[in-house]
Design a protein around this motif. Structure first.
Motif, PDB file in Angstrom:
ATOM      1  N   MET A   1      31.486  54.120  17.698  1.00 57.15           N
ATOM      2  CA  MET A   1      31.369  53.768  19.039  1.00 57.15           C
ATOM      3  C   MET A   1      32.230  54.580  19.862  1.00 57.15           C
ATOM      4  O   MET A   1      32.102  54.119  21.014  1.00 57.15           O
ATOM      5  CB  MET A   1      31.992  52.380  19.027  1.00 57.15           C
ATOM      6  CG  MET A   1      31.295  51.438  18.342  1.00 57.15           C
ATOM      7  SD  MET A   1      30.048  50.305  19.195  1.00 57.15           S
ATOM      8  CE  MET A   1      31.218  49.487  20.311  1.00 57.15           C
ATOM      9  N   SER A   2      32.749  55.570  19.630  1.00 58.75           N
ATOM     10  CA  SER A   2      33.495  56.308  20.447  1.00 58.75           C
ATOM     11  C   SER A   2      32.731  56.951  21.658  1.00 58.75           C
ATOM     12  O   SER A   2      33.004  57.143  22.790  1.00 58.75           O
ATOM     13  CB  SER A   2      34.269  57.451  19.505  1.00 58.75           C
ATOM     14  OG  SER A   2      33.491  58.388  19.110  1.00 58.75           O
ATOM     15  N   TYR A   3      31.552  57.157  21.592  1.00 56.14           N
ATOM     16  CA  TYR A   3      30.624  57.957  22.608  1.00 56.14           C
ATOM     17  C   TYR A   3      30.409  56.841  23.871  1.00 56.14           C
ATOM     18  O   TYR A   3      30.215  57.269  25.018  1.00 56.14           O
ATOM     19  CB  TYR A   3      29.333  58.381  22.115  1.00 56.14           C
ATOM     20  CG  TYR A   3      28.379  56.900  21.777  1.00 56.14           C
ATOM     21  CD1 TYR A   3      27.596  56.494  22.603  1.00 56.14           C
ATOM     22  CD2 TYR A   3      28.251  56.854  20.275  1.00 56.14           C
ATOM     23  CE1 TYR A   3      26.623  55.605  22.067  1.00 56.14           C
ATOM     24  CE2 TYR A   3      27.391  55.763  19.918  1.00 56.14           C
ATOM     25  CZ  TYR A   3      26.522  55.423  20.921  1.00 56.14           C
ATOM     26  OH  TYR A   3      25.451  54.198  20.543  1.00 56.14           O
ATOM     27  N   LEU A   4      30.673  55.400  23.647  1.00 52.67           N
ATOM     28  CA  LEU A   4      30.721  54.688  24.690  1.00 52.67           C
ATOM     29  C   LEU A   4      31.941  54.315  25.450  1.00 52.67           C
ATOM     30  O   LEU A   4      31.839  53.946  26.292  1.00 52.67           O
ATOM     31  CB  LEU A   4      30.313  53.127  24.149  1.00 52.67           C
ATOM     32  CG  LEU A   4      28.954  52.957  23.592  1.00 52.67           C
ATOM     33  CD1 LEU A   4      28.717  51.628  22.814  1.00 52.67           C
ATOM     34  CD2 LEU A   4      27.728  53.399  24.696  1.00 52.67           C
ATOM     35  N   ASN A   5      33.100  54.930  25.136  1.00 51.23           N
ATOM     36  CA  ASN A   5      34.349  54.699  25.493  1.00 51.23           C
ATOM     37  C   ASN A   5      34.557  53.140  25.618  1.00 51.23           C
ATOM     38  O   ASN A   5      35.322  52.924  26.645  1.00 51.23           O
ATOM     39  CB  ASN A   5      34.402  55.424  26.892  1.00 51.23           C
ATOM     40  CG  ASN A   5      34.457  56.871  26.510  1.00 51.23           C
ATOM     41  OD1 ASN A   5      35.107  57.302  25.335  1.00 51.23           O
ATOM     42  ND2 ASN A   5      33.893  57.730  27.413  1.00 51.23           N
ATOM     43  N   MET A   6      34.272  52.358  24.801  1.00 46.36           N
ATOM     44  CA  MET A   6      34.526  50.764  24.844  1.00 46.36           C
ATOM     45  C   MET A   6      34.422  50.425  23.572  1.00 46.36           C
ATOM     46  O   MET A   6      33.896  50.857  22.507  1.00 46.36           O
ATOM     47  CB  MET A   6      33.249  50.089  25.548  1.00 46.36           C
ATOM     48  CG  MET A   6      33.255  50.371  26.932  1.00 46.36           C
ATOM     49  SD  MET A   6      31.778  49.689  27.922  1.00 46.36           S
ATOM     50  CE  MET A   6      30.305  50.877  27.587  1.00 46.36           C
ATOM     51  N   ASN A   7      35.403  49.213  23.320  1.00 43.18           N
ATOM     52  CA  ASN A   7      35.291  48.747  21.980  1.00 43.18           C
ATOM     53  C   ASN A   7      34.646  47.507  21.870  1.00 43.18           C
ATOM     54  O   ASN A   7      34.331  46.976  22.589  1.00 43.18           O
ATOM     55  CB  ASN A   7      37.188  48.623  21.602  1.00 43.18           C
ATOM     56  CG  ASN A   7      37.485  47.331  22.281  1.00 43.18           C
ATOM     57  OD1 ASN A   7      37.086  46.342  22.305  1.00 43.18           O
ATOM     58  ND2 ASN A   7      38.974  47.608  22.819  1.00 43.18           N
ATOM     59  N   GLU A   8      34.518  47.389  20.536  1.00 40.75           N
ATOM     60  CA  GLU A   8      33.503  46.239  20.002  1.00 40.75           C
ATOM     61  C   GLU A   8      34.126  44.880  20.681  1.00 40.75           C
ATOM     62  O   GLU A   8      33.090  44.046  21.190  1.00 40.75           O
ATOM     63  CB  GLU A   8      33.419  46.255  18.633  1.00 40.75           C
ATOM     64  CG  GLU A   8      32.136  45.980  17.927  1.00 40.75           C
ATOM     65  CD  GLU A   8      32.396  46.172  16.259  1.00 40.75           C
ATOM     66  OE1 GLU A   8      32.312  44.991  15.732  1.00 40.75           O
ATOM     67  OE2 GLU A   8      32.065  47.108  16.128  1.00 40.75           O
ATOM     68  N   GLU A   9      34.971  44.690  20.631  1.00 38.23           N
ATOM     69  CA  GLU A   9      35.813  43.324  21.160  1.00 38.23           C
ATOM     70  C   GLU A   9      35.528  43.053  22.452  1.00 38.23           C
ATOM     71  O   GLU A   9      35.182  42.143  23.038  1.00 38.23           O
ATOM     72  CB  GLU A   9      37.288  43.342  20.774  1.00 38.23           C
ATOM     73  CG  GLU A   9      38.056  42.107  20.963  1.00 38.23           C
ATOM     74  CD  GLU A   9      39.242  42.037  20.532  1.00 38.23           C
ATOM     75  OE1 GLU A   9      40.065  41.516  21.206  1.00 38.23           O
ATOM     76  OE2 GLU A   9      39.677  42.424  19.287  1.00 38.23           O
ATOM     77  N   GLU A  10      35.744  44.356  23.237  1.00 32.85           N
ATOM     78  CA  GLU A  10      35.326  44.032  24.685  1.00 32.85           C
ATOM     79  C   GLU A  10      33.818  43.883  24.950  1.00 32.85           C
ATOM     80  O   GLU A  10      33.564  43.149  25.944  1.00 32.85           O
ATOM     81  CB  GLU A  10      35.700  45.583  25.625  1.00 32.85           C
ATOM     82  CG  GLU A  10      37.371  45.580  25.586  1.00 32.85           C
ATOM     83  CD  GLU A  10      37.764  47.059  26.224  1.00 32.85           C
ATOM     84  OE1 GLU A  10      37.033  47.756  26.065  1.00 32.85           O
ATOM     85  OE2 GLU A  10      38.779  46.760  26.857  1.00 32.85           O
ATOM     86  N   LEU A  11      33.020  44.595  24.287  1.00 39.74           N
ATOM     87  CA  LEU A  11      31.632  44.477  24.320  1.00 39.74           C
ATOM     88  C   LEU A  11      30.868  43.233  24.156  1.00 39.74           C
ATOM     89  O   LEU A  11      30.035  42.791  24.528  1.00 39.74           O
ATOM     90  CB  LEU A  11      31.029  45.668  23.592  1.00 39.74           C
ATOM     91  CG  LEU A  11      31.116  46.913  24.182  1.00 39.74           C
ATOM     92  CD1 LEU A  11      30.530  48.014  23.095  1.00 39.74           C
ATOM     93  CD2 LEU A  11      30.396  46.972  25.629  1.00 39.74           C
ATOM     94  N   MET A  12      31.520  42.436  23.123  1.00 32.90           N
ATOM     95  CA  MET A  12      30.943  41.283  22.808  1.00 32.90           C
ATOM     96  C   MET A  12      30.702  40.271  23.655  1.00 32.90           C
ATOM     97  O   MET A  12      29.454  39.789  23.552  1.00 32.90           O
ATOM     98  CB  MET A  12      32.000  40.590  21.653  1.00 32.90           C
ATOM     99  CG  MET A  12      31.185  39.252  21.051  1.00 32.90           C
ATOM    100  SD  MET A  12      29.739  39.649  20.192  1.00 32.90           S
ATOM    101  CE  MET A  12      30.192  40.464  18.634  1.00 32.90           C
TER     102      MET A  12
END
Length: 167
Positions: free
Chosen positions: A1-12
């Motif tokens: 997920m590093s290419y998005l510069n966002m973490n999974e928890e924030e994206l949920m």
């Protein structure tokens, strides 16, 4: 997920709202198909074509929303049963007159715009500019078609509010 510069928890929260929007669009799409098939009367030609244009647009948006969810590294909702349980847009009787069909479509637009605002709020909170950009364009387009459908429901004698102060 590093290419998005966002973490999974924030994206949920964004993904959850996108899935609701996906469900809304699926039910909306099917209602437009039904209206396209079932329109009768003096406005048949105009509304038959308009509903087809709108459901083709909805079909594209369904794919783009699902692909945005995939871009965010989640799987989109994909079962009809889940769409019907999740969507704020409800199925309705297919046999309505032209005025009822257009007014119901405008109500569906209100629900879609409300859900799009929720997506924008969640995406803005985590600087998810890709989602904000995608959904922002959808809002602009849906507002325009809503204006046109609303104008169709009016009488020629109805006036808009003045936007300039007259001397």
């Amino acid at each position: 997920m590093s290419y998005l510069n966002m973490n999974e928890e924030e994206l949920m929260p964004v993904v959850v709202e996108l899935n609701v929007l996906l469900a809304d669009y699926h039910v909306y799409y099917q209602k437009l198909r039904s209206r396209h098939w079932n329109i009768i009367g003096k406005n048949f030609f105009d509304l038959h074509e308009q509903f087809e244009t709108m459901y083709n647009d909805a079909k594209v948006k369904i794919d783009e929303i699902a692909e945005r969810i995939l871009t965010l590294r989640f799987h989109p909702m994909s079962r009809l049963e889940d769409y019907l349980k999740t969507s704020a847009i409800l199925e309705d009787a297919p046999l309505k007159d032209d005025q009822e069909m257009v007014l119901d479509t405008l109500n569906d637009h209100k629900l879609l715009l409300n859900q799009m605002s929720k997506v924008i709020d969640k995406a803005s909170a985590i600087s998810d500019e890709g989602t904000v950009d995608l959904i922002g364009a959808y809002i602009r387009e849906l507002e325009k078609i809503s204006w046109m459908l609303n104008a169709w429901t009016k009488k020629t004698s109805d006036n808009l509010k003045a936007s300039v102060v007259e001397a």
